[in-house]
Design a protein around this motif. Structure first.
Motif, PDB file in Angstrom:
ATOM      1  N   VAL A  46       5.443  -3.856  -2.227  1.00 42.50           N
ATOM      2  CA  VAL A  46       6.666  -3.437  -1.555  1.00 42.50           C
ATOM      3  C   VAL A  46       7.926  -3.831  -2.341  1.00 42.50           C
ATOM      4  CG1 VAL A  46       6.924  -5.504  -0.119  1.00 42.50           C
ATOM      5  CG2 VAL A  46       7.680  -3.306   0.745  1.00 42.50           C
ATOM      6  N   PHE A 179       7.732   3.038   1.841  1.00 38.10           N
ATOM      7  CA  PHE A 179       7.530   1.774   2.554  1.00 38.10           C
ATOM      8  C   PHE A 179       6.511   1.902   3.688  1.00 38.10           C
ATOM      9  CE2 PHE A 179       8.922  -1.326   5.803  1.00 38.10           C
ATOM     10  CZ  PHE A 179       8.884  -2.489   5.056  1.00 38.10           C
ATOM     11  N   LEU A 183       2.909  -0.058   4.581  1.00 36.81           N
ATOM     12  CA  LEU A 183       2.564  -0.823   5.782  1.00 36.81           C
ATOM     13  C   LEU A 183       1.252  -0.331   6.383  1.00 36.81           C
ATOM     14  CD1 LEU A 183       5.960  -1.126   7.710  1.00 36.81           C
ATOM     15  CD2 LEU A 183       4.877  -2.811   6.238  1.00 36.81           C
ATOM     16  N   PRO A 792      13.810   2.526   3.675  1.00 39.43           N
ATOM     17  CA  PRO A 792      14.589   1.506   4.399  1.00 39.43           C
ATOM     18  C   PRO A 792      15.220   0.467   3.472  1.00 39.43           C
ATOM     19  CG  PRO A 792      12.388   1.726   5.325  1.00 39.43           C
ATOM     20  CD  PRO A 792      12.400   2.523   4.049  1.00 39.43           C
TER      21      PRO A 792
ATOM     22  N   VAL B  72      14.585  -5.768   0.479  1.00 39.34           N
ATOM     23  CA  VAL B  72      13.130  -5.745   0.695  1.00 39.34           C
ATOM     24  C   VAL B  72      12.743  -6.920   1.581  1.00 39.34           C
ATOM     25  CG1 VAL B  72      10.857  -5.857  -0.391  1.00 39.34           C
ATOM     26  CG2 VAL B  72      12.732  -4.668  -1.551  1.00 39.34           C
ATOM     27  N   THR B  75      13.897  -6.356   5.114  1.00 39.83           N
ATOM     28  CA  THR B  75      13.153  -5.302   5.830  1.00 39.83           C
ATOM     29  C   THR B  75      11.734  -5.770   6.158  1.00 39.83           C
ATOM     30  OG1 THR B  75      14.445  -3.682   4.604  1.00 39.83           O
ATOM     31  CG2 THR B  75      12.505  -2.867   5.726  1.00 39.83           C
ATOM     32  N   VAL B  76      11.068  -6.340   5.172  1.00 36.90           N
ATOM     33  CA  VAL B  76       9.705  -6.824   5.428  1.00 36.90           C
ATOM     34  C   VAL B  76       9.753  -7.952   6.458  1.00 36.90           C
ATOM     35  CG1 VAL B  76       7.645  -7.885   4.421  1.00 36.90           C
ATOM     36  CG2 VAL B  76       8.899  -6.149   3.150  1.00 36.90           C
ATOM     37  N   VAL B  79      10.028  -6.471   9.839  1.00 37.21           N
ATOM     38  CA  VAL B  79       8.765  -5.883  10.292  1.00 37.21           C
ATOM     39  C   VAL B  79       7.773  -6.977  10.702  1.00 37.21           C
ATOM     40  CG1 VAL B  79       6.743  -4.555   9.546  1.00 37.21           C
ATOM     41  CG2 VAL B  79       9.039  -3.774   8.937  1.00 37.21           C
TER      42      VAL B  79
END
Lengths: 836, 126
Positions: A46, A179, A183, A792, B72, B75-76, B79
């Motif tokens: 990522v 992205f 996931l 994102p 990143v 955002t990760v 999540v």
């Protein structure tokens, strides 16, 4: 000796266990978390998205199918300006840049129609897939696509577009995988041309799906046909139609609302069962969505004689679900002497449905005509029918077996979908119901949009969109010659002798119930350069029934937006582009001046201090829904209380444990306003107090008091916490439902009935605001809530959101050649070359 | 001694960077190889672990030069419902664990086989 061996056996076992565990979570998803290895890898995982978040300033790629060089310049908002030498190359380039910026969105939306979401996200999407298969959208879209001629735009451009998408997918490295796919531990699938047809079918579902007949059936069983007709009237009690009727103000056609009849429990049981089944299909089984939620789109155009600069102006303002990434993607496509259009495209389709070219601008709102009818079929077997009867003869049902698969392709479940000649069938309440729906007819949507994009005048645009099929749209247009026009375009069914009203369940055993053909073009609601100097649509009833009483639909939204826009346009004879923008975001609602006085005056005694406080707040209110307003929240809560207390007779069904059964449906507040003219109507009676017969003012007073007390309990005494901006927010959700990738709590102005309405869960709103001036050089302004990138991580994921929230618009660069886009306005350049 | 340790750490870090180009799974492979090669060195697994952490830190820094790595992490983190800093730590801890554990396990096997060889040699001599 043991010291020489190093760590103890315990340490070694522990290390082996930790290694096994780390490898396991590295390779496999655990719980809700994705596999850590491919996710956290700084080279291919990522983190790589940081490297691809901003496209390179200059890049060249080779596409095998390309015929000639295509140059794409991205402006400083990430909007591509595509310069190609042929339409098919332009479509390939469009496909390529859509895939680069919005690949997950494209795949998810295509899968949502095909009913294959579970293959991507796993078993949790089985219900979604089952609904999609039962709707049969993909099957009907595929049939329609396969029937298109080989030279039709729907074929040639979507095939070229698919080549562009697949060129990107084929050349994609691990670093480029979006992205969401990371996931999910998945890779994008290749794009088929028919997916474009899927997306338009999906749009049709969003805009034209209606189980109105079934809702109406339940209401009729509850309160009788006369009352149902009055509560859900075919013609709106306030007339401000799309096709101007010569009036200078909205006309109130208020009538007396008949009292509710006794419920018919047998009919009600069947009707509720049907309704629940249909709502499950629509995914709309909650009361919030059934209230008079203020959603809708607007568009209008103004003739040069009413504008400050003497040039025609056009505003487009489609309202849809607010999602990230946005449903729209801005683009300019230039093919010399063939096409030069700027507009918003739908990722998955090559041509913008809304936009402007060098001569014409256009935008659509949904007509909302009744283009779906339900037929009660007579079948040979109530549980496993194989035949159905029409005019005394048996016809065979056709079958479609749908296998729903999960990740890895294993079959999770199979469903058998039956079809009559009218469409897919629904089984509920012991009845088999088939649905005839224009969306299922499938047709070339790309062709009419291409024709609109190439038109040089409003007349040409009408000509180009003559064949636009479904869902029917109110096309507003304006041209550089100073002409303006509006036409509700799409196929409107002519119902047979046995089915004059499409708002009732129809008898499927008679062919006389079937549709007999389509309205002629000349009969469509329309206006070309009307004397009033402007045209407006806001999803209101298209034609005044006094002008044309024929049935075209019945489920028209409240006309408040139309009334407000018309008021503002009538009041201004020197309109500017900025005035058009201000109309789009005006915080004033046309409805408040009707409801507010009755709320304020409902308690003549003035003895109740709480009511006095509430009444004072409402009396001092200027009726605007701007961020700092402290009375708007009281007005909105009162209106909701009023609807709940007035329409308590419409509650039915529900499950055990609920304090009250759910309301089957809620009449629009124009019907409530109509009822308010009749203070002693039996509808005002509160069902919970059998010994007392309430009147209008009792219910209004109780509603104001209940709203005030609820708000005091929730927000404290009137003060800062009551500010509208704190209580009403937009919620822009991630398309795939990943909460962390959405943006909740976006401040907005506007409330129930304002031009940019905000209500319910805040998940609907202006999906694209556009203003165009048709001068010697066409100028455009626009914004949508999101950004061009679907990544994102990218700064362009939400970079337009603040502007949208503030109600401002970007100036839209519209260069004639690549060199015309100033360097300072260019963020990157992409050259697409034919592969050797 | 210190210099020797430093040299090995640098070497293993470079090896880990190269391994990462193949895929995340190459980290435990590289760790295992290193652990086996340095089975006589008690600090070998720690060096492998540190090497992996240094390698991924370097790669993250390279990513940071090329783009918004903080986006990143944010955002990760959102999540996974954790803070962005935890995403960095999780990434480095993941690499470190793979490096150290694989080296430790492989070193054990390497020592075992070495001892078997030694015993075999001893019995042949006897």
């Amino acid at each position: 000796m043991s010291r020489r061996l190093g760590p103890s056996p315990v340490t070694i076992v522990l290390a082996a266990a930790v290694l096994t565990g780390t490898l396991y979570v590295g390779a496999r998803p655990v719980g809700g978390a994705p596999a850590f290895g491919p996710l956290l890898d700084p080279v291919h995982g990522v983190w790589a998205l940081a490297r691809t978040a901003t496209p390179p300033a200059d890049a060249t790629v080779q596409i095998p199918s390309l015929a000639d060089l295509v140059e794409v310049r991205f402006d400083d908002r990430g909007v591509p300006h595509i310069f190609a030498t042929s339409l098919t190359d332009a479509a390939r380039a469009m496909g390529y840049v859509h895939a680069r910026d919005r690949l997950f969105q494209m795949e998810l939306q295509a899968r949502a129609v095909a009913g294959t979401v579970a293959e991507l996200v796993g078993d949790r999407a089985v219900a979604v897939d089952r609904e999609a298969r039962a709707q049969g959208l993909a099957a009907f879209a595929r049939r329609g696509y396969e029937a298109l001629g080989p030279q039709s735009a729907g074929r040639t451009l979507t095939e070229a577009y698919a080549q562009g998408v697949n060129a990107y997918i084929d050349a994609m490295t691990d670093d480029d995988i979006p992205f969401e796919f990371r996931l999910l531990g998945a890779r994008p699938q290749r794009w088929e041309p028919v997916y474009t047809a899927y997306l338009f079918a999906r749009m049709g579902l969003t805009l034209a799906y209606s189980e109105g007949e079934l809702r109406r059936g339940a209401i009729e069983a509850l309160v009788g046909r006369d009352a149902a007709d009055a509560l859900f009237p075919r013609d709106n009690p306030i007339q401000e139609p799309i096709q101007p009727n010569g009036q200078h103000a909205a006309r109130m056609d208020f009538r007396k609302v008949p009292p509710p009849a006794q419920p018919d429990s047998g009919k009600l049981k069947i009707a509720m069962s049907l309704l629940e089944s249909a709502r499950t299909l629509a995914g709309a089984a909650n009361e919030a969505q059934l209230d008079d939620v203020a959603v809708g789109s607007n568009n209008w155009a103004v003739s040069p004689r009413r504008t400050a600069a003497g040039k025609a102006l056009l505003a487009g303002d489609p309202h849809l679900a607010l999602t990230l990434p946005s449903i729209w993607y801005q683009a300019q496509i230039v093919v010399p002497d063939t096409l030069d259009v700027y507009g918003v495209t739908i990722p998955g389709a090559p041509i913008p449905p809304i936009g402007f070219n060098r001569d014409v601008a256009w935008s659509e709102t949904n007509t909302g005509a009744d283009v779906a009818d339900y037929f009660v079929e007579t079948v040979d077997d109530s549980t496993h029918p194989t035949r159905y009867q029409v005019d005394g003869a048996w016809r065979a049902l056709t079958y479609r077996v749908e296998a729903i698969r999960g990740k890895g392709g294993r079959v999770i479940s199979t469903d058998t979908i039956r079809e009559s000649h009218r469409g897919s069938m629904l089984h509920a309440g012991g009845q088999w119901i088939s649905r005839r729906w224009t969306i299922n007819d499938g047709d070339d949507i790309t062709g009419p949009f291409l024709g609109a994009a190439r038109s040089k005048s409003v007349k040409e645009l009408w000509e180009a969109t003559n064949g636009f099929f479904a869902p029917a749209q109110n096309f507003v247009s304006a041209d550089r010659g100073g002409h303006i026009a509006i036409r509700s375009t799409g196929h409107f069914p002519i119902r047979g002798r046995g089915a004059v009203r499409g708002d009732l369940l129809l008898d499927g055993s008679k062919s006389a119930s079937d549709w007999q053909g389509w309205w002629k073009l000349a009969e469509y609601p329309q206006a070309y350069d009307p004397p009033q100097g402007f045209v407006v649509s806001a999803n209101q009833q298209p034609k005044d029934p006094r002008v044309d009483p024929r049935y075209i639909g019945w489920d028209w939204p409240s006309p408040w937006r139309a009334i407000r826009i018309n008021e503002m346009l009538r009041a201004d004879s020197a309109i500017t582009p900025d005035a058009m923008r201000r109309i789009q975001t005006t915080p004033v609602s046309a409805q408040t001046k009707y409801f507010l006085p009755m709320m304020v005056e409902a308690d003549a005694t003035g003895r109740d201090s709480s009511f006095s406080n509430a009444s004072r707040l409402l009396r001092d209110w200027d009726g605007t829904f701007d961020a700092d307003n402290r009375a708007a929240v009281l007005y909105e809560t009162t209106l909701a209380e009023l609807a709940a207390r007035t329409w308590d007779e419409l509650r039915a069904g529900g499950t055990a444990g609920e304090p009250l059964p759910r309301r089957v449906d809620t009449p629009q507040n124009v019907v409530l306003l109509q009822l308010m003219q009749d203070p002693t109507n039996p509808w005002w009676d509160d069902q919970r107090t059998p010994d007392v017969r309430e009147r209008r003012d009792d219910i209004i007073r109780a509603s104001v008091l209940a709203a005030y007390r609820t708000l005091v309990q929730r927000l404290g005494q009137p003060g800062d916490m009551w500010r509208w901006g704190l209580n009403r927010r937009a919620s822009v959700r991630h398309l795939g439902g990943i909460a962390a990738l959405g943006r909740p709590n976006v401040p907005v102005t506007g409330g129930p009935g304002s031009v940019s309405p905000s209500s319910g869960d805040g998940n609907h709103g202006a999906s694209w605001r556009m203003v165009v001036e048709l001068g010697d050089e066409v100028r455009g302004w626009g914004v949508y809530p999101g950004g061009q990138s679907g990544n994102p991580i990218s700064p362009r994921y939400t970079d337009l959101l603040d502007k949208w929230s503030a109600g401002t618009l970007d100036s839209l660069p519209f260069p004639r050649t690549a060199a015309d886009l100033p360097t300072a306005k260019t963020s990157s350049r992409l050259l697409l070359k034919k592969a050797p | 001694m210190m210099r020797h340790l430093l040299m090995r750490t640098v070497l293993v870090s470079v090896a880990m960077v190269l391994a990462s180009m193949i895929g995340w799974w190459a980290i435990p492979v590289a760790g295992a190889v290193f652990g086996a090669l340095t089975y006589r060195d008690s600090a070998g697994p720690v060096v492998a672990g540190f090497g992996a952490i240094i390698a991924w830190s370097g790669l993250l820094m390279y990513d940071a030069i090329r783009g918004p790595v903080s986006n990143v992490a944010a955002t990760v983190g959102a999540v996974l419902q954790t803070k962005p800093i935890a995403v960095y730590l999780l990434t480095l801890a993941f690499a470190g664990l793979l490096g150290i554990c694989s080296a430790l396990v492989s070193r054990t096997f390497a020592r075992f086989f070495a001892r078997v060889r030694e015993r075999g040699a001893e019995s042949t001599e006897a």
